[in-house]
Design a protein around this motif. Structure first.
Motif, short mmCIF file in Angstrom:
data_model
loop_
_atom_site.label_atom_id
_atom_site.label_comp_id
_atom_site.label_asym_id
_atom_site.label_seq_id
_atom_site.Cartn_x
_atom_site.Cartn_y
_atom_site.Cartn_z
N GLN A 165 0.82 -1.08 0.11
CA GLN A 165 -0.16 -0.13 0.05
C GLN A 165 0.93 1.35 -0.06
O GLN A 165 1.93 1.15 0.72
CB GLN A 165 -0.92 -0.11 1.08
N TRP A 166 0.41 2.22 -0.60
CA TRP A 166 0.97 3.59 -0.73
C TRP A 166 0.81 4.25 0.80
O TRP A 166 -0.39 4.54 0.75
CB TRP A 166 0.72 4.46 -1.85
N LEU A 167 1.74 4.74 1.53
CA LEU A 167 1.28 5.48 2.86
C LEU A 167 1.43 6.87 2.36
O LEU A 167 0.54 7.72 3.06
CB LEU A 167 2.69 5.30 3.69
N SER A 168 2.23 7.40 1.47
CA SER A 168 2.21 8.66 1.24
C SER A 168 2.64 8.80 -0.36
O SER A 168 2.86 7.89 -0.99
CB SER A 168 2.93 9.66 2.02
N ASN A 169 3.05 9.93 -0.88
CA ASN A 169 3.59 10.34 -2.18
C ASN A 169 4.98 9.76 -2.26
O ASN A 169 5.43 9.65 -3.35
CB ASN A 169 3.29 11.72 -2.74
N ARG A 170 5.30 9.43 -1.09
CA ARG A 170 7.01 8.92 -1.25
C ARG A 170 7.32 7.67 -0.32
O ARG A 170 8.35 7.34 -0.44
CB ARG A 170 7.83 10.01 -0.68
N GLN A 171 6.41 7.02 0.35
CA GLN A 171 6.50 5.89 1.05
C GLN A 171 5.69 4.73 0.71
O GLN A 171 4.32 5.06 0.42
CB GLN A 171 6.50 5.99 2.49
N VAL A 172 5.93 3.48 0.54
CA VAL A 172 5.33 2.36 0.22
C VAL A 172 5.47 1.32 1.42
O VAL A 172 6.70 0.99 1.97
CB VAL A 172 5.56 1.64 -1.10
N VAL A 173 4.37 0.68 1.96
CA VAL A 173 4.77 -0.45 2.80
C VAL A 173 4.20 -1.74 2.30
O VAL A 173 3.42 -1.82 1.39
CB VAL A 173 3.74 0.10 4.20
N PHE A 174 5.10 -2.70 2.74
CA PHE A 174 4.64 -3.97 2.02
C PHE A 174 5.17 -5.11 3.30
O PHE A 174 5.87 -4.85 4.10
CB PHE A 174 5.31 -4.21 0.91
N GLY A 175 4.32 -6.23 3.08
CA GLY A 175 4.50 -7.58 3.95
C GLY A 175 5.10 -8.51 3.27
O GLY A 175 4.94 -8.63 1.73
N THR A 176 5.84 -9.50 3.61
CA THR A 176 6.73 -10.60 3.14
C THR A 176 6.36 -11.92 3.48
O THR A 176 5.73 -12.04 4.83
CB THR A 176 8.05 -10.31 3.15
N LYS A 177 6.73 -12.84 2.67
CA LYS A 177 6.44 -14.39 3.27
C LYS A 177 7.25 -14.57 4.43
O LYS A 177 6.91 -15.65 5.25
CB LYS A 177 6.76 -15.22 2.23
N CYS A 178 8.35 -13.96 4.67
CA CYS A 178 9.27 -14.12 5.83
C CYS A 178 8.90 -13.46 7.03
O CYS A 178 9.52 -13.14 7.89
CB CYS A 178 10.76 -13.72 5.30
N ASN A 179 7.69 -12.85 7.10
CA ASN A 179 6.96 -12.06 8.00
C ASN A 179 7.59 -10.98 8.65
O ASN A 179 7.95 -10.37 9.66
CB ASN A 179 7.10 -12.90 9.26
#
Length: 461
Positions: free
Chosen positions: A121-135
């Motif tokens: 998900q885009w948090l703002s116009n400069r940051q993206v948050v993401f989740g991985t399989k390795c937790n």
């Protein structure tokens, strides 16, 4: 496309008031009408007719047409000067223009030895948050090109390595004040405040298996779905939470204190086997669920009760679902994407994949464009209004396709496995998301076979 109804600052008429525009408008409408009247070789099953064939417009209509500018520069100047013009803009025009004119360029992101990105998900116009399989929960800064880790939240019962099976979902509430995602225990959910990403609370005692997806109903109520075939309804209200008190003399912890919440209600989805994906249909006030046994289920979002279940035409690898603002559903399958009528769940169109055999792994709507992420590193774009894949304006003989870079893979098997070889390898696009302007696209994923370890991420801009 922009539209500005200009009001003259000096004089009686704005600069766009050119009578010749009416003649051009009549000629264009006449050409379109002749094109519609042309009889095809095969008659259509469904035909619509215009109310009138008259080309005449009333003087007031002609005045409004001549006073309206479709020039984007006029729109910008009107907005900058804060003029009292009636102006509007199609929010998807920018992304459509960039795609059709082959302007997107990929910037690969190096993630080290992280294993497979599942959600973003885009948090703002400069940051993206993401989740991985390795937790791992990570934040990527587009300007600094830096990846930072966010501490995951343990529950009150403690966790073990067996319960860490990846973060499969992350969703932001409508007011962009809260982020909901997976916790350290894959059967729990964690909530963080935005934009600081401080931990708020952890939701527990709802699921016995991994949480695969979640969606917000509004700013307070959240729904999560799990492999244990259960849906959980959560209420996130900071005023009702009890936070642990920090006693004097206690050492500061790596993770600040946070509350623990339990679900408002837990419902089992009848006829489901492992809930795989969830979306909220605002138009019909309902929840749509995909289960791995090839069924789609509908829940009333207001009563949190199951309405119906329907077997999909293709029950192989239905792993993603998207909902258009007007209610249309898109379901990704192994060989094609299904468009479903929200009233009956009947398939209104099957969008054949140009690269079959690897499945549709992610789907999202950007206005009338359906973005499709495949299992072999290709992003395709389907125009809902035109009923076909988006065509390039640079080369009319081909459709718009974005091919991802290879990313990182820890090791390849010595022999061919599941049709993959090192020289033919392409990552699966497990997740993608547009920023608020629609001019940047984040794509991420990793190797499709479960036995391979690796990752892929990139920013298209």
């Amino acid at each position: 496309m922009s539209k500005t109804l200009k009001r003259p600052v000096a004089g009686e008429r704005p600069s766009c008031y050119i009578p010749a525009r009416l003649d051009e408008r009549r000629i264009r409408h006449r050409t379109l009408r002749q094109e519609r009247r042309r009889k095809p070789d095969k008659p259509d099953d469904f035909v619509t007719y215009e109310d009138s064939d008259s080309e005449e417009e009333t003087p007031s209509q002609q005045h409004q047409v001549l006073s309206t500018s479709y020039n984007f520069v006029d729109y910008i100047r009107s907005r900058e000067s804060d003029l009292h013009d009636e102006r509007s803009i199609d929010p998807t025009y920018a992304s459509r223009h960039i795609l059709t004119h082959d302007m997107f360029r990929e910037t690969p992101i190096s993630l080290g030895n992280i294993n497979k990105v599942f959600c973003s998900q885009w948090l703002s116009n400069r940051q993206v948050v993401f989740g991985t399989k390795c937790n791992k929960l990570m934040v990527y800064d587009v300007n600094m090109r830096r990846v930072d880790a966010i501490p995951t939240l343990p529950n009150s019962h403690g966790t073990s390595p067996d319960t860490q099976s990846g973060i499969h979902a992350c969703q932001i509430n409508p007011s962009h004040s809260l982020l909901a995602t997976g916790a350290r225990h894959s059967a729990d959910i964690a909530l963080y405040r935005l934009p600081t990403l401080d931990p708020l609370c952890i939701g527990e005692n709802a699921h016995r298996d991994w949480v695969f997806d979640m969606c917000w109903l509004d700013d307070q109520f959240l729904v999560s779905g799990s492999r244990d075939t259960k849906l959980a309804l959560w209420r996130v209200n900071e005023d009702l939470m009890e936070f642990p008190e920090v006693k004097d003399g206690e050492e500061e912890q790596d993770v600040p204190s946070y509350a623990h919440i339990t679900p408002v209600a837990v419902k089992e989805c009848r006829g489901a086997q492992k809930i795989r994906a969830i979306c909220f249909n605002k138009e019909y006030r309902e929840l749509a669920l995909l289960s791995l046994n090839g069924y789609m289920h509908l829940f009333n979002a207001e009563t949190f009760s199951q309405k119906l279940s329907r077997k999909l035409p293709n029950c192989q690898e239905n792993v993603c679902i998207a909902c258009q603002p007007n209610g249309l559903y898109a379901v990704g399958c192994r060989s094609y994407t299904l468009l479903l009528d929200p009233r009956t769940l009947q398939a209104v169109k099957k969008i054949a994949s140009r690269y079959s055999g690897f499945g549709i792994r992610s789907a999202s709507f950007q206005g009338n464009i359906l973005t499709i992420g495949t299992g072999m590193g290709m992003l395709m774009f389907f125009d809902i209004r035109a009923g076909k894949y988006l065509e390039s304006c640079i080369n009319s003989s081909r459709t718009v396709v974005l091919k991802a870079s290879k990313g990182y893979v820890a090791q390849f098997p010595d022999e061919e496995m599941d049709g993959f070889q090192q020289n033919k390898y392409s990552p699966a696009i497990y997740t993608h998301c547009y920023d608020s302007s629609g001019t940047r696209l984040f794509t991420a994923g990793g190797p499709l076979p479960a036995t391979l370890i690796g990752n892929y991420a990139g920013i298209w801009q």
